[in-house]
Design an enzyme around this catalytic site. Structure first.
Site, PDB file in Angstrom:
ATOM      1  N   TRP A 359       0.835  -1.215   0.000  1.00 61.23           N
ATOM      2  CA  TRP A 359       0.000   0.000   0.000  1.00 61.23           C
ATOM      3  C   TRP A 359       0.860   1.251   0.000  1.00 61.23           C
ATOM      4  O   TRP A 359       0.369   2.337  -0.310  1.00 61.23           O
ATOM      5  CB  TRP A 359      -0.965  -0.010   1.177  1.00 61.23           C
ATOM      6  CG  TRP A 359      -0.373   0.330   2.528  1.00 61.23           C
ATOM      7  CD1 TRP A 359       0.750  -0.198   3.095  1.00 61.23           C
ATOM      8  CD2 TRP A 359      -0.893   1.263   3.471  1.00 61.23           C
ATOM      9  NE1 TRP A 359       0.958   0.336   4.349  1.00 61.23           N
ATOM     10  CE2 TRP A 359      -0.036   1.233   4.601  1.00 61.23           C
ATOM     11  CE3 TRP A 359      -1.995   2.108   3.500  1.00 61.23           C
ATOM     12  CZ2 TRP A 359      -0.248   2.029   5.733  1.00 61.23           C
ATOM     13  CZ3 TRP A 359      -2.214   2.899   4.620  1.00 61.23           C
ATOM     14  CH2 TRP A 359      -1.349   2.855   5.720  1.00 61.23           C
ATOM     15  N   ASP A 360       2.151   1.102   0.333  1.00 66.30           N
ATOM     16  CA  ASP A 360       3.083   2.232   0.273  1.00 66.30           C
ATOM     17  C   ASP A 360       2.954   2.966  -1.064  1.00 66.30           C
ATOM     18  O   ASP A 360       2.943   4.192  -1.121  1.00 66.30           O
ATOM     19  CB  ASP A 360       4.524   1.751   0.404  1.00 66.30           C
ATOM     20  CG  ASP A 360       4.789   0.928   1.642  1.00 66.30           C
ATOM     21  OD1 ASP A 360       3.894   0.163   2.046  1.00 66.30           O
ATOM     22  OD2 ASP A 360       5.898   1.034   2.188  1.00 66.30           O
ATOM     23  N   GLU A 496      -0.662  -2.575  12.890  1.00 64.14           N
ATOM     24  CA  GLU A 496       0.072  -3.860  12.775  1.00 64.14           C
ATOM     25  C   GLU A 496       0.600  -4.398  14.103  1.00 64.14           C
ATOM     26  O   GLU A 496       1.067  -5.540  14.149  1.00 64.14           O
ATOM     27  CB  GLU A 496       1.211  -3.775  11.758  1.00 64.14           C
ATOM     28  CG  GLU A 496       0.736  -3.555  10.346  1.00 64.14           C
ATOM     29  CD  GLU A 496       1.849  -3.542   9.318  1.00 64.14           C
ATOM     30  OE1 GLU A 496       1.546  -3.707   8.124  1.00 64.14           O
ATOM     31  OE2 GLU A 496       3.022  -3.357   9.710  1.00 64.14           O
ATOM     32  N   LYS A 589       1.856   1.235  16.177  1.00 63.21           N
ATOM     33  CA  LYS A 589       3.039   1.316  15.319  1.00 63.21           C
ATOM     34  C   LYS A 589       3.081   2.618  14.525  1.00 63.21           C
ATOM     35  O   LYS A 589       4.118   3.255  14.382  1.00 63.21           O
ATOM     36  CB  LYS A 589       3.063   0.118  14.364  1.00 63.21           C
ATOM     37  CG  LYS A 589       4.285   0.028  13.466  1.00 63.21           C
ATOM     38  CD  LYS A 589       4.237  -1.235  12.624  1.00 63.21           C
ATOM     39  CE  LYS A 589       5.480  -1.407  11.783  1.00 63.21           C
ATOM     40  NZ  LYS A 589       5.436  -2.643  10.963  1.00 63.21           N
ATOM     41  N   GLN A 590       1.929   2.984  13.974  1.00 65.08           N
ATOM     42  CA  GLN A 590       1.856   4.174  13.126  1.00 65.08           C
ATOM     43  C   GLN A 590       0.453   4.758  13.211  1.00 65.08           C
ATOM     44  O   GLN A 590      -0.449   4.106  13.736  1.00 65.08           O
ATOM     45  CB  GLN A 590       2.235   3.841  11.684  1.00 65.08           C
ATOM     46  CG  GLN A 590       1.403   2.742  11.042  1.00 65.08           C
ATOM     47  CD  GLN A 590       1.919   2.387   9.659  1.00 65.08           C
ATOM     48  OE1 GLN A 590       2.091   3.255   8.821  1.00 65.08           O
ATOM     49  NE2 GLN A 590       2.166   1.108   9.423  1.00 65.08           N
TER      50      GLN A 590
END
Length: 758
Positions: A359-360, A496, A589-590
């Site tokens: 998906w980056d 994640e 995580k983000q």
């Protein structure tokens, strides 16, 4: 007068505009070789000369002597210099063996879907020379990885340099290497032609007896490779499930005690078959006839046009300005051709993540590329569009309708996600392939964003199945309870750190957006009504009393640990705490929920950005390279640019300082794309809404101004943002709204006063 021996390789500036015939003939001869010579006339022009320019005072004998030396050096194939402007060059010394492979990644050069790592010319045990092509893989399943092609940069240098410097000139797309010791230092310059994709060039020089050309092409380790000579040109081919072919020409010359090597090569590749060597011979011959200097001149011209269209100016933060330019440079070098563009997590700068597409590409890289090269952004969408069949098969295999895109993709759009890996040396299962399904909505969003940003609505109509088939998938994936509420169970969100959760806010809201977007484009009124009804019933975890979205069902019941309780961000919290311990906490995580405010701000509750920043910011470990840039963009949009600035710096230094310890395996393209988004969408406050360019800048207190250039809605746009106003230049009429002050049509240029953000 400067020491002429130090300036014979420099860019030349001649003061004056009328010359005697002997000088004019020499200038014409140098220009025919592609040498850039500026002539100036008048006091004002001379005042603009910089300290880096070679200034000639007009004495005929002196001018002739310098120009003759320039002609002689080019006729002997000497290595040209670069303009060592600190605002445009990156420098690295090669003394630290632990950083050597990082330098190779940083100094990757590429064009048109081919890239070459910045490895030194001579063999050394800690070097990984590699030539990679976009979308050209070998292997099967999780073992499918980018295939390495013939190496065109190798030379025989004995003894090898023990102290050298690498200089990457971002402005001209050239990589210079020069030895820093010895009477006759080894020097080399290489580039991947931006004017002729697939053509690469190298010049090198050193002491006679020390430098030899050797084989023009050398075979990579592994794979099935063949090599030979045809019409005096060496060719090499690597064949596996894909093919990569190279044909090269080289020559050696002598200039006194100096041996020079000049090499040109043509690269070609294909997922099934590459053109045979004979088919590349004409391209190579055309490049040879043009010559190294002219190839370099046209290459520089393309880069000049790129920087004229897309650039950044941050006068009060030159280190940030340079780092952003580096990010833009590597995005251009690593993102593929205008046919279809498979963009792996590390681009073409290394084999990290095997070159798989995540998906980056859709969410972090594509929005940046759309501001730089709209045709290339379309090619990125087409990589997904051309793999719809595999996505449909994956949905059927899961018992669903529509199309389900894979978490990791390679040649054919099959899921190539590994099922196991290692964390801190301990084997762990990898469940992202089975559960991180938001990628399906991300693919649809990328197509929609590309259409909105470029204004090419016909593009989206032609690729409407991307929105429709993904909506059909979500319609079959949702579980509707007895009260009519729709849920999505057993997923992994961007976080994640927490797996197999239900009603992940990011996944649910992106699916809801996907359903509504497809309903607005489909030709089926029946499906449109059904999708809108379902979208209205999707739960999203929003708490109206606080404005905060619960990241997933049950998240608020976890241990309310924040990152500062255990470490300083950024930190790999899963390594620090262990997977099980971490999963029981609220550390993420983000920015999971926050990504919604970045991608689909109209799909979240008005006024919810700030409460979610305040809640999730302290809980975000930034354990992903994707994380800091988006957090910076959102903090800027929330009117907190001074808080955003440190996160922008982290995003920009991830590779330059190897913050994750993984840059040797390739550059983090998503961090680079995210950093440009943080500057353009965050600090500059640029958005496109219904064909209108909206600008609402918020600058850090240490920045007196910001300049950005970019492509948007079919226009070239330049913004100069100051404390009191925004100056806009466009090459065609454009509808603009600055700071919510109302829509105006800008033709040519305009100055618009900024309204107070208070």
């Amino acid at each position: 007068m400067a020491d002429l021996r130090r300036t014979f390789d420099s860019l030349v500036l001649v003061a004056g505009s009328r010359f005697a015939p002997p000088i004019s003939r020499r200038i014409d001869a140098l220009r025919a070789l592609g040498v850039h010579i500026r002539t100036v006339d008048g006091r004002d022009d001379v005042d603009a000369v910089t300290a880096r320019d070679l200034v000639l005072d007009g004495d005929s004998e002196q001018v002739c002597r310098v120009l003759d030396e320039q002609l002689r050096r080019r006729s002997r194939g000497r290595v040209p210099d670069i303009d060592a402007d600190p605002a445009w060059t990156l420098r690295e010394t090669g003394g630290d063996p632990l950083r050597h492979r990082v330098i190779e990644s940083l100094f990757t050069v590429g064009a048109g879907g081919f890239a070459t790592r910045g490895a030194v010319e001579e063999p050394r045990p800690d070097s990984v020379p590699m030539v990679l092509a976009a979308g050209v893989y070998t292997g099967r399943g999780p073992d499918e990885h980018l295939m390495a092609g013939p190496v065109w940069t190798a030379l025989d240098v004995d003894p090898a340099p023990v102290a050298d410097e690498h200089v990457l000139d971002l402005r001209t797309g050239t990589l210079l290497r020069q030895e820093t010791t010895g009477q006759i230092p080894f020097r080399s310059l290489r580039f991947a032609s931006a004017a002729r994709p697939g053509v690469v060039a190298l010049r090198a020089e050193g002491a006679v007896g020390r430098v030899r050309a050797g084989k023009a092409l050398r075979l990579p380790d592994g794979g099935h490779a063949t090599t030979g000579v045809r019409d005096g040109h060496r060719w090499a081919r690597v064949v596996d499930s894909s093919e990569m072919t190279s044909v090269a020409w080289q020559r050696q010359r002598r200039d006194g005690d100096v041996r020079t090597v000049e090499r040109l090569a043509v690269l070609a590749a294909g997922r099934c078959a590459a053109p045979p060597p004979a088919a590349l011979a004409d391209h190579l011959e055309a490049a040879r006839q043009l010559g190294f200097d002219s190839l370099l001149a046209e290459h520089r011209a393309v880069w000049a046009a790129r920087w004229d269209a897309v650039d950044v100016e941050v006068p009060d933060a030159p280190e940030i300005e340079l780092a952003i330019r580096f990010a833009l440079f590597q995005l251009w070098c690593n993102v593929g051709s205008h046919d279809e563009a498979a963009v792996g997590a590390r681009g073409l700068s290394g084999r990290g993540y095997s070159g798989h597409v995540f998906w980056d590409a859709d969410v972090f890289v594509l929005p940046a590329i759309a501001t730089m090269d709209p045709r290339l952004a379309v090619a990125m969408v087409d990589y997904r569009f051309h793999r719809m069949s595999a996505a449909r098969v994956a949905a059927r295999a899961a018992g669903r309708a529509g199309a389900r895109f894979p978490w990791e993709s390679a040649s054919y759009g099959l899921d190539v996600t590994p099922t196991s890996g290692y964390l801190g040396g301990v084997p762990v299962p990898i469940r992202t392939g089975a559960l991180e399904e938001h990628v399906t909505a991300d693919v649809a969003w990328a197509a929609w964003h590309c259409a909105q940003w470029t204004g090419a609505q016909g593009f989206l109509r032609a690729r409407r199945p991307l929105l429709e088939e993904t909506a059909r998938y979500w319609a079959s994936r949702c579980r509707v309870d007895d009260e009519g509420r729709a849920h999505i169970d057993d997923v992994i969100g961007p976080d994640e750190y927490h797996e197999a959760v239900s009603d992940n806010a990011f996944t649910n809201v992106m699916a809801r957006w996907n359903l509504r977007a497809a309903a607005s484009t489909t030709a089926s009124p029946e499906e449109a009504r059904a999708w809108r009804r379902l979208a209205d019933s999707v739960v999203d975890g929003h708490q109206p009393e606080t404005g905060v979205y619960e990241q997933f069902a049950g998240y608020f019941d976890l241990e309310p640990l924040v990152v500062a309780d255990v470490a300083c961000a950024p930190v790999a919290a899963d390594v620090l705490l262990g997977r099980e311990r971490l999963a029981a906490t609220q550390i993420i995580k983000q920015p999971d929920v926050l990504m919604l405010h970045h991608l689909v701000p109209d799909e979240v509750a008005p006024g919810s950005l700030v409460p979610n920043l305040d809640f999730y910011g302290p809980r975000t470990a930034h354990g992903s390279s994707l994380s800091p840039a988006i957090s910076a963009a959102l903090l800027a949009r929330a009117g907190r640019p001074d808080e955003a600035l440190p996160l922008l710096r982290i995003a920009l230094r991830i590779d330059l300082d190897d913050l994750t310890g993984t840059t040797a395996a390739g550059l983090h393209l998503a961090a680079m794309g995210g950093a440009w988004q943080a500057v353009l969408f965050g600090f500059a406050g640029v958005r496109v809404r219904d064909g209108v360019l909206c600008v609402d800048p918020v600058l850090p207190s240490t920045w007196r101004g910001l300049g950005v250039r970019f492509r948007c809605l079919g226009r070239h746009v330049r913004l100069r943002i100051a404390a009191d106003d925004v100056r806009i230049e466009v090459d065609a009429p454009l509808r603009v709204n600055v700071c919510g002050g109302g829509e105006v049509v800008v033709t040519g240029s305009a100055r618009i006063e900024r309204r107070s953000n208070g």
